[in-house]
Motif scaffolding. Structure first.
Motif, short mmCIF file in Angstrom:
data_model
loop_
_atom_site.label_atom_id
_atom_site.label_comp_id
_atom_site.label_asym_id
_atom_site.label_seq_id
_atom_site.Cartn_x
_atom_site.Cartn_y
_atom_site.Cartn_z
N SER A 6 -4.04 23.65 -19.23
CA SER A 6 -4.34 22.45 -20.00
C SER A 6 -4.01 21.20 -19.20
O SER A 6 -3.22 21.23 -18.24
N GLU A 7 -4.61 20.10 -19.61
CA GLU A 7 -4.36 18.81 -18.98
C GLU A 7 -2.91 18.37 -19.19
O GLU A 7 -2.29 17.79 -18.30
N ALA A 8 -2.37 18.71 -20.37
CA ALA A 8 -1.00 18.32 -20.67
C ALA A 8 0.00 19.06 -19.79
O ALA A 8 1.04 18.51 -19.40
N GLN A 9 -0.30 20.31 -19.45
CA GLN A 9 0.57 21.05 -18.55
C GLN A 9 0.59 20.42 -17.17
O GLN A 9 1.66 20.27 -16.55
N LEU A 10 -0.57 20.03 -16.68
CA LEU A 10 -0.64 19.34 -15.39
C LEU A 10 0.12 18.03 -15.46
O LEU A 10 0.86 17.67 -14.52
N ALA A 11 -0.03 17.30 -16.55
CA ALA A 11 0.70 16.05 -16.73
C ALA A 11 2.21 16.29 -16.71
O ALA A 11 2.97 15.50 -16.14
N GLY A 12 2.65 17.41 -17.31
CA GLY A 12 4.07 17.73 -17.30
C GLY A 12 4.59 17.98 -15.89
O GLY A 12 5.69 17.52 -15.53
N VAL A 13 3.82 18.70 -15.09
CA VAL A 13 4.22 18.96 -13.70
C VAL A 13 4.31 17.65 -12.91
O VAL A 13 5.30 17.38 -12.22
N LEU A 14 3.26 16.83 -13.02
CA LEU A 14 3.24 15.57 -12.27
C LEU A 14 4.30 14.60 -12.79
O LEU A 14 4.92 13.87 -12.01
N GLY A 15 4.52 14.61 -14.10
CA GLY A 15 5.55 13.75 -14.67
C GLY A 15 6.94 14.11 -14.17
O GLY A 15 7.77 13.24 -13.90
N HIS A 16 7.18 15.40 -14.02
CA HIS A 16 8.45 15.87 -13.47
C HIS A 16 8.63 15.34 -12.04
O HIS A 16 9.73 14.87 -11.68
N GLU A 17 7.58 15.39 -11.24
CA GLU A 17 7.69 14.92 -9.85
C GLU A 17 7.84 13.40 -9.80
O GLU A 17 8.56 12.87 -8.95
N ILE A 18 7.17 12.69 -10.70
CA ILE A 18 7.38 11.24 -10.79
C ILE A 18 8.85 10.95 -11.10
O ILE A 18 9.45 10.01 -10.56
N GLY A 19 9.43 11.78 -11.95
CA GLY A 19 10.84 11.62 -12.29
C GLY A 19 11.74 11.69 -11.07
O GLY A 19 12.72 10.95 -10.95
N HIS A 20 11.41 12.59 -10.14
CA HIS A 20 12.19 12.67 -8.90
C HIS A 20 12.11 11.36 -8.11
O HIS A 20 13.11 10.91 -7.53
N VAL A 21 10.93 10.76 -8.10
CA VAL A 21 10.75 9.53 -7.31
C VAL A 21 11.51 8.38 -7.93
O VAL A 21 12.31 7.72 -7.25
N ASN A 44 -5.32 13.32 -9.31
CA ASN A 44 -4.96 11.92 -9.10
C ASN A 44 -5.15 11.10 -10.37
O ASN A 44 -4.33 10.23 -10.69
N GLU A 45 -6.21 11.38 -11.13
CA GLU A 45 -6.48 10.63 -12.35
C GLU A 45 -5.35 10.81 -13.37
O GLU A 45 -4.89 9.84 -13.97
N ILE A 46 -4.92 12.05 -13.57
CA ILE A 46 -3.85 12.31 -14.53
C ILE A 46 -2.54 11.71 -14.04
O ILE A 46 -1.77 11.12 -14.81
N GLY A 47 -2.28 11.83 -12.74
CA GLY A 47 -1.07 11.23 -12.18
C GLY A 47 -1.04 9.72 -12.36
O GLY A 47 -0.02 9.15 -12.78
N GLN A 48 -2.17 9.06 -12.09
CA GLN A 48 -2.22 7.61 -12.23
C GLN A 48 -2.11 7.18 -13.69
O GLN A 48 -1.56 6.11 -13.98
N ARG A 49 -2.61 8.00 -14.61
CA ARG A 49 -2.46 7.68 -16.03
C ARG A 49 -0.98 7.68 -16.42
O ARG A 49 -0.53 6.81 -17.17
N LEU A 50 -0.23 8.64 -15.89
CA LEU A 50 1.20 8.69 -16.15
C LEU A 50 1.90 7.45 -15.62
O LEU A 50 2.84 6.94 -16.23
N VAL A 51 1.45 6.97 -14.48
CA VAL A 51 2.06 5.78 -13.88
C VAL A 51 1.67 4.53 -14.65
O VAL A 51 2.53 3.75 -15.08
N GLN A 52 0.37 4.33 -14.87
CA GLN A 52 -0.12 3.08 -15.44
C GLN A 52 0.16 2.95 -16.94
O GLN A 52 0.17 1.84 -17.47
N SER A 53 0.40 4.07 -17.63
CA SER A 53 0.64 4.02 -19.08
C SER A 53 2.12 3.91 -19.42
O SER A 53 2.48 3.87 -20.60
N THR A 54 2.96 3.85 -18.42
CA THR A 54 4.40 3.83 -18.64
C THR A 54 5.06 2.74 -17.80
O THR A 54 4.40 2.06 -17.01
N PHE A 74 -1.29 11.13 -5.55
CA PHE A 74 -1.19 12.50 -6.04
C PHE A 74 -2.18 13.37 -5.26
O PHE A 74 -3.37 13.06 -5.20
N HIS A 75 -1.67 14.46 -4.68
CA HIS A 75 -2.46 15.28 -3.77
C HIS A 75 -2.52 16.73 -4.25
O HIS A 75 -1.50 17.29 -4.66
#
Length: 269
Positions: A125-140, A73-83, A94-95
């Motif tokens: 890595s943290e960046a790999q997780l960010a990439g996965v979550l960023g991809h899903e944010i892109g769908h939304v 959730n922390e990494i997901g929210q960083r992607l949201v709040q930083s962009t 993020f679940h």
């Protein structure tokens, strides 16, 4: 006379389906693209919230490791709040799912995003997780679910019209036409799905970079997914997701377009 009536009904159904689809057009405030959707953002959010518990239960519910869930959730929210995603009306959650065997991540309409423990444990890595979550944010933010629903309704209407027009109760062979129409409709929607996946990859490149993560980590994610598939993915045109190996070239191209002068220093890998 019966054949004429069937044809008229089929034409009317097809016409209504086409008019409904083409008249429901909206500009996506995030991507700037014109899209065919027939639901509001509020309806997307409500649909995602309603569906989330059912989807989670299919993967064993939420993972019992609270620390791991918090990290996702922390990494997901960083992607949201930083962009610029933070300016959208979507409510992102993020679940982490308990399923240790399935390698998957997905997004529901409106911002409910899931990743399975089976995929998370393969990431290094943290960046790999960010990439996965960023991809899903892109769908939304790309409103891909709303698009798919609109296209599915159109396809259902057109294939239904074709079935009515071609079916003859006195000729069992006429069912072949209906089956062929349904197959064509299914393949059409699969093509749209692949386009959505590639757009989400491009959006993820932008999101991860803006949030301070190295977007090249997405290339490693594709290799992880390719390895997890065991090479038994089948022909790409019959898949809703593009082959991970084929997506690598598109991600590399997106990185070059986003950062023509090279990636900035200090990105989280």
């Amino acid at each position: 006379m019966r054949a004429v009536m069937k044809l008229i009904v089929a034409v009317l159904i097809a016409a209504v389906s086409l008019v409904t689809y083409w008249c429901n057009r909206q500009e996506n405030e995030y991507t700037g693209q014109m899209q065919h959707v027939d639901m509001t953002v509020e309806q997307e959010i409500a649909l995602g919230l309603q569906t989330a518990p059912k989807m989670a239960s299919q993967y064993g519910g939420l993972h019992p490791d609270e620390e791991a869930r918090a990290q996702v959730n922390e990494i997901g929210q960083r992607l949201v709040q930083s962009t610029r995603v933070r300016e959208t009306p979507y409510k992102f959650d993020f679940h982490l799912l308990a399923d240790e065997n399935t390698v998957n991540a997905f997004a529901l309409p409106g911002g409910q995003i899931f990743i399975t423990a089976g995929l998370l444990r393969r990431l290094s890595s943290e960046a790999q997780l960010a990439g996965v979550l960023g991809h899903e944010i892109g769908h939304v933010v790309g409103r891909h679910s709303a698009q798919q629903l609109a296209k599915a309704k159109l396809t259902q209407g057109l294939t239904g019209a074709a079935a009515i027009a071609t079916y003859d109760p006195n000729n069992p062979a006429s069912q072949t036409g209906a089956v062929a129409a349904a197959m064509i409709g299914k393949l059409m929607n699969m093509r749209y799905g692949r386009e959505d996946e590639l757009e989400s990859d491009k959006l993820a490149v932008r999101l991860t970079g803006e949030a301070g993560y190295d977007p090249r980590a997405m290339i490693e994610v594709m290799r992880i997914l390719e390895e997890a598939s065991g090479g038994a993915s089948g022909p790409e045109f019959t898949q809703t997701h593009p082959n991970p190996g084929n997506r690598i070239a598109e991600i590399e191209r997106a990185i070059q377009q986003e950062y023509p002068n090279g990636l900035p220093a200090g990105l989280i890998e």
